[in-house]
Motif scaffolding. Structure first.
Motif, short mmCIF file in Angstrom:
data_model
loop_
_atom_site.label_atom_id
_atom_site.label_comp_id
_atom_site.label_asym_id
_atom_site.label_seq_id
_atom_site.Cartn_x
_atom_site.Cartn_y
_atom_site.Cartn_z
N GLU A 192 41.57 34.14 43.26
CA GLU A 192 40.14 33.84 43.28
C GLU A 192 39.53 34.27 44.61
O GLU A 192 38.41 34.83 44.65
CB GLU A 192 39.91 32.35 43.05
CG GLU A 192 38.45 31.93 43.08
CD GLU A 192 37.61 32.62 42.01
OE1 GLU A 192 36.37 32.72 42.21
OE2 GLU A 192 38.18 33.08 41.00
N ARG A 195 39.15 38.04 44.67
CA ARG A 195 38.02 38.46 43.84
C ARG A 195 36.70 38.26 44.60
O ARG A 195 35.81 39.12 44.58
CB ARG A 195 37.99 37.67 42.54
CG ARG A 195 36.94 38.17 41.54
CD ARG A 195 36.88 37.29 40.31
NE ARG A 195 36.45 35.93 40.65
CZ ARG A 195 35.18 35.59 40.88
NH1 ARG A 195 34.21 36.50 40.81
NH2 ARG A 195 34.87 34.34 41.19
N GLU A 196 36.58 37.15 45.29
CA GLU A 196 35.35 36.85 46.03
C GLU A 196 35.16 37.79 47.23
O GLU A 196 34.05 38.27 47.49
CB GLU A 196 35.36 35.41 46.52
CG GLU A 196 35.28 34.38 45.40
CD GLU A 196 35.42 32.96 45.93
OE1 GLU A 196 35.65 32.82 47.16
OE2 GLU A 196 35.30 32.00 45.14
N PRO A 200 36.27 42.80 42.01
CA PRO A 200 37.04 42.65 40.78
C PRO A 200 38.22 43.61 40.65
O PRO A 200 39.25 43.25 40.08
CB PRO A 200 36.00 42.91 39.68
CG PRO A 200 34.93 43.70 40.35
CD PRO A 200 34.87 43.21 41.75
N HIS A 203 41.06 42.28 42.57
CA HIS A 203 41.54 41.11 41.84
C HIS A 203 42.43 41.55 40.68
O HIS A 203 43.50 40.97 40.42
CB HIS A 203 40.36 40.29 41.32
CG HIS A 203 40.73 39.19 40.40
ND1 HIS A 203 40.75 39.33 39.02
CD2 HIS A 203 41.15 37.92 40.64
CE1 HIS A 203 41.14 38.20 38.46
NE2 HIS A 203 41.38 37.32 39.42
N ASN A 204 42.03 42.60 39.96
CA ASN A 204 42.83 43.11 38.85
C ASN A 204 44.20 43.59 39.31
O ASN A 204 45.22 43.35 38.66
CB ASN A 204 42.10 44.26 38.15
CG ASN A 204 40.81 43.81 37.49
OD1 ASN A 204 40.64 42.63 37.19
ND2 ASN A 204 39.91 44.75 37.26
N ASP A 207 46.32 40.57 40.28
CA ASP A 207 46.59 39.79 39.07
C ASP A 207 47.73 40.45 38.28
O ASP A 207 48.66 39.79 37.82
CB ASP A 207 45.32 39.72 38.21
CG ASP A 207 45.35 38.56 37.23
OD1 ASP A 207 46.26 37.71 37.33
OD2 ASP A 207 44.46 38.49 36.36
N ARG A 275 40.32 44.82 31.92
CA ARG A 275 39.19 44.75 32.85
C ARG A 275 39.14 45.99 33.74
O ARG A 275 38.08 46.54 34.01
CB ARG A 275 39.30 43.49 33.72
CG ARG A 275 39.15 42.19 32.98
CD ARG A 275 38.94 41.03 33.96
NE ARG A 275 39.98 40.94 34.97
CZ ARG A 275 41.09 40.20 34.83
NH1 ARG A 275 41.30 39.51 33.71
NH2 ARG A 275 41.97 40.14 35.81
#
Length: 396
Positions: A192, A195-196, A200, A203-204, A207, A275
């Motif tokens: 999280e 991502r912030e 994104p 983040h991907n 992840d 995504r």
């Protein structure tokens, strides 16, 4: 210039050997380049004299001093020559490993052993050369011994040495560090925050790393052609980058095991890829650098700019990005996954490495499952059976 005398169209070297002062003239003009050569030659001679391996005729075959001593040209080549031969023909490894071997030869072995002929090498010389070096760690030493052993084996195979001196070199024992995975809560917090702070796409990437168990170098080397959304399978077949953060991976290389493996993707991994397809689906690479929109060549940038700062911001202890792989393995074990299946996902030959690496997590998962068996059974409305007492005299 000590020991170097310029004499018009020649350069004269002076050094002491066997209690006598020796002078030898090099028939070359005193140019800066030739002067540097003369300095290196004199330095090499002094090293050989100190090691008691100096042979006059090897450097000055036309010298009267050599002929008076009854010397004949050597039949065995120098360690340096064999090292260069081995390195020149070493084409079965990645470029980064090759670069490391070149560095080890130049820094450690050629200065101490390069001037020694094969027939003069003895185990004590090897051990002395190893002992003079201040090693950073057992791993550093063991890695540096790889090219040394290889050159010595080549010399033995060429009958330049009487014994296989590589057999006298032993690795230092080192305790492999235990995995230091993140907890599931820490994973969610970290993702999280990434991502912030980084968007994104980053983040991907992370992840997918946490939920596939891929090595960092493999993660940044995925092509869209490696992904089969219908079968939910990702083929891992290459690795980018030789990083301080990783033990494996080469500049443009295959996977560590040199074998492709097929990952069965979880819903979390599939979601991350779907995504990401919105960002890079029209190209070849799944992940591109944020600033230049170029393919990654190394995961070192991700460690320095994203991973380490985010851990620090969340007050999570520093660890390598490789711990994403350990986190994936331990989360699967705690969820009850079969160790053999986890081994396949990680690309291990068999489950033995899973048992040895993650033994305490396997035990922990078993305890949790075993402890809950009775509760689950009772929750199904089953009552414990009343044991029947044995009948008959003397029964207890």
């Amino acid at each position: 210039m000590e020991g170097i005398e310029l004499r018009g169209d020649s350069i004269r070297l002076t050094f002491w050997w066997m209690g006598s002062r020796c002078r030898e003239t090099l028939k070359m003009q005193a140019t800066p380049k030739n002067i540097e050569y003369a300095k290196r030659l004199r330095k090499r001679i002094l090293l050989e004299i100190e090691a008691e391996t100096f042979r006059y005729i090897d450097h000055f075959p036309e010298s009267k001093r050599a002929s008076k001593a009854g010397m004949t040209p050597a039949t065995s080549r120098l360690f340096r020559e064999y090292a260069e031969q081995w390195f020149k023909n070493k084409n079965d490894i990645g470029s980064a490993s090759l670069k490391d071997y070149r560095s080890f030869l130049d820094r450690f072995w050629l200065p101490s052993l390069g001037h020694v002929r094969g027939d003069q090498l003895v185990p004590s010389m090897i051990h002395e050369a190893i002992g003079k070096i201040s090693w950073r760690s057992a791993k550093h030493k063991n890695d540096a011994l790889v090219p040394l052993r290889a050159v010595l084996k080549l010399m033995f195979g060429d009958e330049a040495t009487r014994k296989n001196l590589a057999e006298f070199i032993k690795n230092d024992k080192r305790q492999k560090p235990e995995p230091n995975p993140l907890t599931a809560d820490q994973v969610d917090m970290l993702l999280e925050r990434i991502r912030e702070d980084f968007g994104p796409e980053m983040h991907n990437l992370f992840d997918l790393g946490f939920f596939t168990g891929m090595r960092p170098g493999e993660l940044i080397a995925i092509y869209w052609s490696d992904v089969n959304f219908d079968l939910e399978i990702l083929t891992v077949q290459r690795s980018w980058g030789h990083d301080k953060d990783e033990d494996e991976g080469d500049s443009r290389n295959e996977t560590k095991t040199k074998k492709a493996r097929h990952l069965e993707l979880s819903s979390r991994a599939i979601a991350a890829l779907r995504r990401q397809k919105d960002f890079t689906g029209d190209g070849r690479e799944v992940f591109l650098t944020r600033r230049d929109r170029e393919p990654y060549s190394s995961s070192d940038h991700l460690y320095r700019r994203v991973w380490a700062p985010t851990l620090h911001a969340l007050q999570i202890s520093t660890r390598r990005m490789y711990q994403m792989r350990h986190t994936y393995a331990t989360m699967n074990l705690m969820a009850g996954a079969n160790p053999a299946w986890i081994a396949e996902q990680l690309g291990h030959i068999n489950a033995q490495l899973v048992f040895t690496t993650y033994g305490k997590w396997i035990k922990g998962a078993d305890k949790i499952r075993q402890k809950g068996l009775l509760d689950d059974w009772l929750a199904q409305g089953c009552a414990p059976a009343v044991p029947q007492m044995p009948e008959g005299k003397g029964a207890e």
